[in-house]
Design a protein around this motif. Structure first.
Motif, PDB file in Angstrom:
ATOM      1  N   MET A   8       0.851  -1.189   0.134  1.00 57.54           N
ATOM      2  CA  MET A   8      -0.055   0.026  -0.173  1.00 57.54           C
ATOM      3  C   MET A   8       0.849   1.233  -0.024  1.00 57.54           C
ATOM      4  SD  MET A   8      -3.135   1.031   2.713  1.00 57.54           S
ATOM      5  CE  MET A   8      -3.810  -0.610   2.498  1.00 57.54           C
ATOM      6  N   SER A   9       0.278   2.180  -0.674  1.00 56.18           N
ATOM      7  CA  SER A   9       1.474   3.279  -0.743  1.00 56.18           C
ATOM      8  C   SER A   9       1.145   4.341   0.209  1.00 56.18           C
ATOM      9  CB  SER A   9       1.143   4.180  -2.367  1.00 56.18           C
ATOM     10  OG  SER A   9      -0.104   4.723  -2.393  1.00 56.18           O
ATOM     11  N   GLY A  10       1.948   5.551   0.522  1.00 56.47           N
ATOM     12  CA  GLY A  10       1.615   6.386   1.784  1.00 56.47           C
ATOM     13  C   GLY A  10       0.504   6.766   1.280  1.00 56.47           C
ATOM     14  N   SER A  11       0.081   7.272  -0.040  1.00 56.36           N
ATOM     15  CA  SER A  11      -1.103   8.095  -0.181  1.00 56.36           C
ATOM     16  C   SER A  11      -2.065   7.435   0.331  1.00 56.36           C
ATOM     17  CB  SER A  11      -1.124   8.747  -1.582  1.00 56.36           C
ATOM     18  OG  SER A  11      -2.092   9.451  -1.757  1.00 56.36           O
ATOM     19  N   GLU A  12      -2.350   6.266  -0.053  1.00 60.11           N
ATOM     20  CA  GLU A  12      -3.511   5.183   0.144  1.00 60.11           C
ATOM     21  C   GLU A  12      -3.653   5.119   1.684  1.00 60.11           C
ATOM     22  OE1 GLU A  12      -3.211   1.629  -1.812  1.00 60.11           O
ATOM     23  OE2 GLU A  12      -3.274   2.527  -3.775  1.00 60.11           O
ATOM     24  N   GLU A  13      -2.671   5.001   2.244  1.00 63.55           N
ATOM     25  CA  GLU A  13      -2.381   4.838   3.785  1.00 63.55           C
ATOM     26  C   GLU A  13      -2.914   6.147   4.365  1.00 63.55           C
ATOM     27  OE1 GLU A  13      -2.115   3.067   7.440  1.00 63.55           O
ATOM     28  OE2 GLU A  13      -1.888   2.128   5.686  1.00 63.55           O
ATOM     29  N   GLU A  14      -2.684   7.253   4.015  1.00 56.71           N
ATOM     30  CA  GLU A  14      -3.159   8.549   4.472  1.00 56.71           C
ATOM     31  C   GLU A  14      -4.670   8.838   4.457  1.00 56.71           C
ATOM     32  OE1 GLU A  14      -0.700  11.667   2.908  1.00 56.71           O
ATOM     33  OE2 GLU A  14       1.297  11.106   3.798  1.00 56.71           O
ATOM     34  N   LYS A  15      -5.037   8.277   3.169  1.00 51.55           N
ATOM     35  CA  LYS A  15      -6.606   8.526   3.048  1.00 51.55           C
ATOM     36  C   LYS A  15      -7.402   7.564   3.748  1.00 51.55           C
ATOM     37  CE  LYS A  15      -6.273   9.644  -1.794  1.00 51.55           C
ATOM     38  NZ  LYS A  15      -6.554   9.155  -3.433  1.00 51.55           N
ATOM     39  N   ARG A  16      -6.849   6.478   3.961  1.00 51.77           N
ATOM     40  CA  ARG A  16      -7.471   5.326   4.921  1.00 51.77           C
ATOM     41  C   ARG A  16      -7.446   5.787   6.265  1.00 51.77           C
ATOM     42  NH1 ARG A  16      -6.409   1.401   8.229  1.00 51.77           N
ATOM     43  NH2 ARG A  16      -4.160   1.401   8.177  1.00 51.77           N
ATOM     44  N   GLN A  17      -6.278   6.317   6.839  1.00 51.49           N
ATOM     45  CA  GLN A  17      -6.309   7.111   8.135  1.00 51.49           C
ATOM     46  C   GLN A  17      -7.286   8.243   8.238  1.00 51.49           C
ATOM     47  OE1 GLN A  17      -2.189   7.687   9.132  1.00 51.49           O
ATOM     48  NE2 GLN A  17      -1.857   5.826   9.671  1.00 51.49           N
ATOM     49  N   ALA A  18      -7.168   9.054   7.285  1.00 51.04           N
ATOM     50  CA  ALA A  18      -8.002  10.139   7.227  1.00 51.04           C
ATOM     51  C   ALA A  18      -9.684   9.725   7.349  1.00 51.04           C
ATOM     52  CB  ALA A  18      -7.968  10.989   6.081  1.00 51.04           C
ATOM     53  N   ARG A  19     -10.004   8.582   6.574  1.00 50.82           N
ATOM     54  CA  ARG A  19     -11.305   8.055   6.834  1.00 50.82           C
ATOM     55  C   ARG A  19     -11.605   7.559   8.296  1.00 50.82           C
ATOM     56  NH1 ARG A  19     -10.928   5.901   1.724  1.00 50.82           N
ATOM     57  NH2 ARG A  19     -10.331   3.625   2.688  1.00 50.82           N
ATOM     58  N   GLY A  20     -10.829   6.875   8.769  1.00 50.35           N
ATOM     59  CA  GLY A  20     -10.963   6.435  10.100  1.00 50.35           C
ATOM     60  C   GLY A  20     -11.065   7.504  11.121  1.00 50.35           C
ATOM     61  N   VAL A  21     -10.377   8.889  10.926  1.00 48.72           N
ATOM     62  CA  VAL A  21     -10.327   9.757  11.720  1.00 48.72           C
ATOM     63  C   VAL A  21     -11.852  10.256  11.877  1.00 48.72           C
ATOM     64  CG1 VAL A  21      -9.635  12.205  12.267  1.00 48.72           C
ATOM     65  CG2 VAL A  21      -7.946  10.569  12.162  1.00 48.72           C
ATOM     66  N   ALA A  22     -11.951  10.428  10.494  1.00 47.38           N
ATOM     67  CA  ALA A  22     -13.530  11.120  10.184  1.00 47.38           C
ATOM     68  C   ALA A  22     -14.630  10.321  10.703  1.00 47.38           C
ATOM     69  CB  ALA A  22     -13.719  11.459   8.835  1.00 47.38           C
ATOM     70  N   LEU A  23     -14.418   9.084  10.577  1.00 41.04           N
ATOM     71  CA  LEU A  23     -15.497   8.193  11.107  1.00 41.04           C
ATOM     72  C   LEU A  23     -15.388   8.380  12.597  1.00 41.04           C
ATOM     73  CD1 LEU A  23     -17.550   6.097  10.484  1.00 41.04           C
ATOM     74  CD2 LEU A  23     -15.865   4.249  10.806  1.00 41.04           C
ATOM     75  N   ARG A  24     -14.490   8.337  13.300  1.00 39.81           N
ATOM     76  CA  ARG A  24     -14.362   8.467  14.646  1.00 39.81           C
ATOM     77  C   ARG A  24     -14.812   9.708  15.382  1.00 39.81           C
ATOM     78  NH1 ARG A  24      -8.932   7.641  15.572  1.00 39.81           N
ATOM     79  NH2 ARG A  24      -9.158   5.726  14.516  1.00 39.81           N
TER      80      ARG A  24
END
Length: 43
Positions: A1-17
């Motif tokens: 997984m690239s860094g950009s995809e990882e950042e997007k996944r983390q951002a979605r997790g933060v938004a959901l939280r």
């Protein structure tokens, strides 16, 4: 997984939280308001 995809996944997790926390806080505040409203009905 690239860094950009990882950042997007983390951002979605933060938004959901954040959404879950906001929803839970409003639910708790509504419950407290309901307690005050119900208590005021018996005066």
């Amino acid at each position: 997984m690239s860094g950009s995809e990882e950042e997007k996944r983390q951002a979605r997790g933060v938004a959901l939280r954040v959404l879950v926390y906001v929803f839970a806080t409003h639910l708790f505040a509504g419950f407290i308001w309901l307690l005050f409203w119900a208590g005021g009905q018996h005066m």
